[in-house]
Enzyme design. Structure first.
Site, PDB file in Angstrom:
ATOM      1  N   GLU A 181       0.826  -1.207   0.000  1.00  0.00           N
ATOM      2  CA  GLU A 181       0.000   0.000   0.000  1.00  0.00           C
ATOM      3  C   GLU A 181       0.867   1.266   0.000  1.00  0.00           C
ATOM      4  O   GLU A 181       0.591   2.238   0.711  1.00  0.00           O
ATOM      5  CB  GLU A 181      -0.953  -0.007   1.204  1.00  0.00           C
ATOM      6  CG  GLU A 181      -1.953  -1.144   1.165  1.00  0.00           C
ATOM      7  CD  GLU A 181      -3.054  -1.017   2.204  1.00  0.00           C
ATOM      8  OE1 GLU A 181      -4.174  -1.462   1.925  1.00  0.00           O
ATOM      9  OE2 GLU A 181      -2.784  -0.475   3.301  1.00  0.00           O
ATOM     10  N   GLU A 256      -6.725  -7.583  -0.832  1.00  0.00           N
ATOM     11  CA  GLU A 256      -7.293  -7.537   0.519  1.00  0.00           C
ATOM     12  C   GLU A 256      -8.789  -7.301   0.394  1.00  0.00           C
ATOM     13  O   GLU A 256      -9.230  -6.200   0.055  1.00  0.00           O
ATOM     14  CB  GLU A 256      -6.633  -6.447   1.373  1.00  0.00           C
ATOM     15  CG  GLU A 256      -5.189  -6.736   1.718  1.00  0.00           C
ATOM     16  CD  GLU A 256      -4.602  -5.736   2.710  1.00  0.00           C
ATOM     17  OE1 GLU A 256      -5.363  -4.897   3.243  1.00  0.00           O
ATOM     18  OE2 GLU A 256      -3.375  -5.798   2.940  1.00  0.00           O
TER      19      GLU A 256
END
Length: 607
Positions: A181, A256
């Site tokens: 991320e 995710e």
């Protein structure tokens, strides 16, 4: 004679070589699908972290994954687990991630590996080892030379352990993630390119990818690598976002997919009904999109490894020890209603003729009569030799990663004064001549209090607990612990401190002491109990204050009366028939001496 021996050796080795070649697979990208050995393959993966599950239970949890219909397991690799001190690496015992991957292969599961040096994951310092902060000028997630040097040493060690287990080397690791991320933090493509080069140098000559949430994917992906998406499950949006960042093509991977959320101290337990996610899971799988559930099984963040969130809009929020996550598999590894509903969805999308294995039976639970903790000592009576300094030293100054530090000094009394701790990190108990007079809690922005100092020289003690370094957000680089600046009384700087380190790497030692602890002193209590059979159980700490528990030397994690977690999970794998030992560190209610075991967790009682 020599030719005959050579021929014999060739014939001896050839079957092994052929077998190894036979087990080597290919894993690649097409414009719309992943290709395993040239055939379309849809990953139905679930995240499970090896440090959050007892090593003895890894295989059982993976059998549960297979029973829900997963074909892949995702896991981070945690830098601070494997290099707790600089240049001291550990991949043994509970940290043996290679064994974790091999067990997955034995259970028929592929693996998605996420060895980014930064993991977030509600984990202490986002996975970074504390000692990075002692390298002057080091800046994580940057091209700063010291950081890249330490990062390189670490990833090379990870490569030695895991690159032989890549799918193209005969193992079961399909794909490896670089960074994590990153688009939520920066947009330096050169830095990401350095990441890629280091991974390849470490032996990860496989399919590499990045992952980011919707708002950050354009900044966090590296052109040429697959950009995966986090937190999006609208089919059209998933395809659009990946197409926009991958040359107009797939394949499509939700790295995710969140079936619920995590908890932090003092707030409600987060739960989300399965019914909210069933249609989304059905549509995603029906569209052929690969998925990784974060989490499939959360487990427990034991010892001091929980992280914390903090930003300019929200207070400091340390996470609880339970990482139940309201996941399909609960903290103890049992199937939930969410598990069964997700299993039904996955079964609809299996290839024709394929059936799921039966769901293993729920694990047995036990209770025992209340346990009397018969040994008791004040924490103040077991401190070792102090370090001295004019100004208070942080945990990092003391080369201490986690736990507690007792700060002690002598001040002149006979007055009322305003005590202020600049940049308290994170929870402080204040004592005057051994008597607790108050607490300061970073969560509540508390850093000062009025204290009454009796006449004469007064011993001022401040016991500081590291409640977890920030794992996400703009303050990732401001993560030192303890008294990180200074202490003042009525705005005058207090000097001449003694610092007593209490990291509690192992079970809290209990030295004998003839002195009875004072009524408000922090204490360590010990006791034992006998079992004729083992099973999972939960220590009910509802009546206790704040502290942590060890069973047979295993640190089970923290408890705190503010909740929402009121129980501490005790895995059956860490119990034994016969005598078992229990140790409790209690900070705020030293009068408690009885422990109660219950059959079910209490995770939803904030106070």
């Amino acid at each position: 004679m020599r030719i005959s021996k050579l021929l014999f050796l060739i014939l001896l080795v050839l079957p092994c070589v052929l077998k190894a070649q036979k087990n080597v697979h290919t894993f690649a990208l097409s414009e719309s699908a992943f290709l395993l050995d040239g055939k379309p393959f849809q990953m139905i993966s679930g995240e499970m972290h090896y440090p959050r599950v007892p090593r003895e239970a890894w295989r059982a949890r993976m059998k549960m994954a297979k029973a829900m219909g997963l074909n892949t397991i995702g896991t981070y690799v945690f830098w601070n687990v494997h290099e707790p001190e600089k240049d001291k690496f550990d991949f043994t015992g509970d940290n043996n991630i290679a064994e974790f991957v091999r067990i997955a292969k034995e259970e028929g599961l592929w693996v998605i590996l996420r060895p980014s040096p930064y993991v977030c994951a509600e984990w202490e310092f986002g996975g970074y080892p504390y000692w990075l902060q002692n390298e002057k000028g080091l800046e994580v997630r940057s091209k700063e030379k010291q950081y890249l040097n330490e990062y390189r040493k670490y990833i090379m060690q990870v490569g030695k352990q895991l690159s032989p287990l890549l799918v193209n080397h005969g193992g079961n690791i399909l794909m490896v993630q670089i960074e994590n991320e990153y688009g939520s933090y920066g947009n330096d493509k050169e830095y990401l390119k350095i990441n890629e080069a280091m991974f390849k140098a470490a032996g990860f000559d496989c399919l590499l990818y990045t992952c980011d949430p919707e708002a950050a994917i354009k900044d966090g992906h590296l052109p040429g690598l697959l950009p995966a998406i986090n937190g999006v499950d609208d089919v059209a949006k998933v395809k659009r976002l990946i197409n926009e960042n991958h040359g107009g093509k797939g394949p499509y991977y939700i790295a995710e997919w969140y079936p619920a959320w995590f908890d932090w101290w003092g707030t409600k337990h987060h739960t989300v009904p399965a019914q909210k996610y069933v249609p989304k899971l059905d549509s995603v799988l029906g569209a052929g999109i690969s998925i990784n559930m974060y989490m499939f099984h959360g487990g427990t963040t034991r010892a001091f490894m929980n992280g914390a969130n903090y930003n300019d809009k929200s207070p400091y929020e340390p996470q609880i020890s339970s990482y139940d996550y309201d996941a399909p598999l609960d903290e103890a590894g049992n199937a939930t209603d969410k598990f069964m509903q997700f299993r039904n969805v996955i079964a609809k999308h299996l290839p024709q003729g394929q059936q799921l294995p039966a769901v293993p039976a729920k694990k047995p639970t036990i209770t025992v009569p209340p346990i009397k903790l018969t040994q008791l000592v004040s924490l103040f009576d077991i401190v070792g030799a102090p370090k001295t300094s004019k100004m208070p030293m942080s945990f990092e100054d003391l080369n201490q990663a986690y736990g507690f530090v007792l700060y002690r000094t002598i001040v002149k009394g006979g007055r009322d004064a305003m005590l202020k701790i600049k940049d308290l990190r994170d929870y402080g108990l204040v004592y005057i001549n051994g008597k607790r007079v108050g607490t300061l809690d970073r969560r509540l922005n508390q850093d000062s209090m009025h204290i009454q100092l009796p006449k004469g020289n007064v011993q001022l003690d401040i016991l500081i607990e590291n409640m977890g370094r920030i794992n996400f957000g703009p303050y990732l680089l401001k993560n030192k612990k303890g008294i990180t600046e200074l202490v003042t009384l009525d705005s005058k700087i207090v000097q001449n401190w003694k610092m007593y380190s209490m990291p509690f790497h192992k079970d809290a030692a209990l030295k004998t002491s003839k002195r009875k602890p004072g009524a408000t002193e922090p204490v360590i209590l010990k006791g034992s109990f006998t079992l004729n059979k083992v099973g999972d159980t939960y220590l009910d700490m509802t009546a206790w204050g704040k502290g942590m528990v060890w069973i047979n030397g295993h640190n089970l994690g923290k408890y705190w009366s503010i909740g929402p977690q009121q129980t501490v999970y005790v895995p059956q794998e860490w119990l034994k028939k016969g005598s078992n030992n229990v140790t409790v560190l209690e900070l705020t209610k030293p009068g408690k001496q009885k422990l109660k075991m219950v059959e079910r967790p209490i995770l939803d009682q904030p106070k």
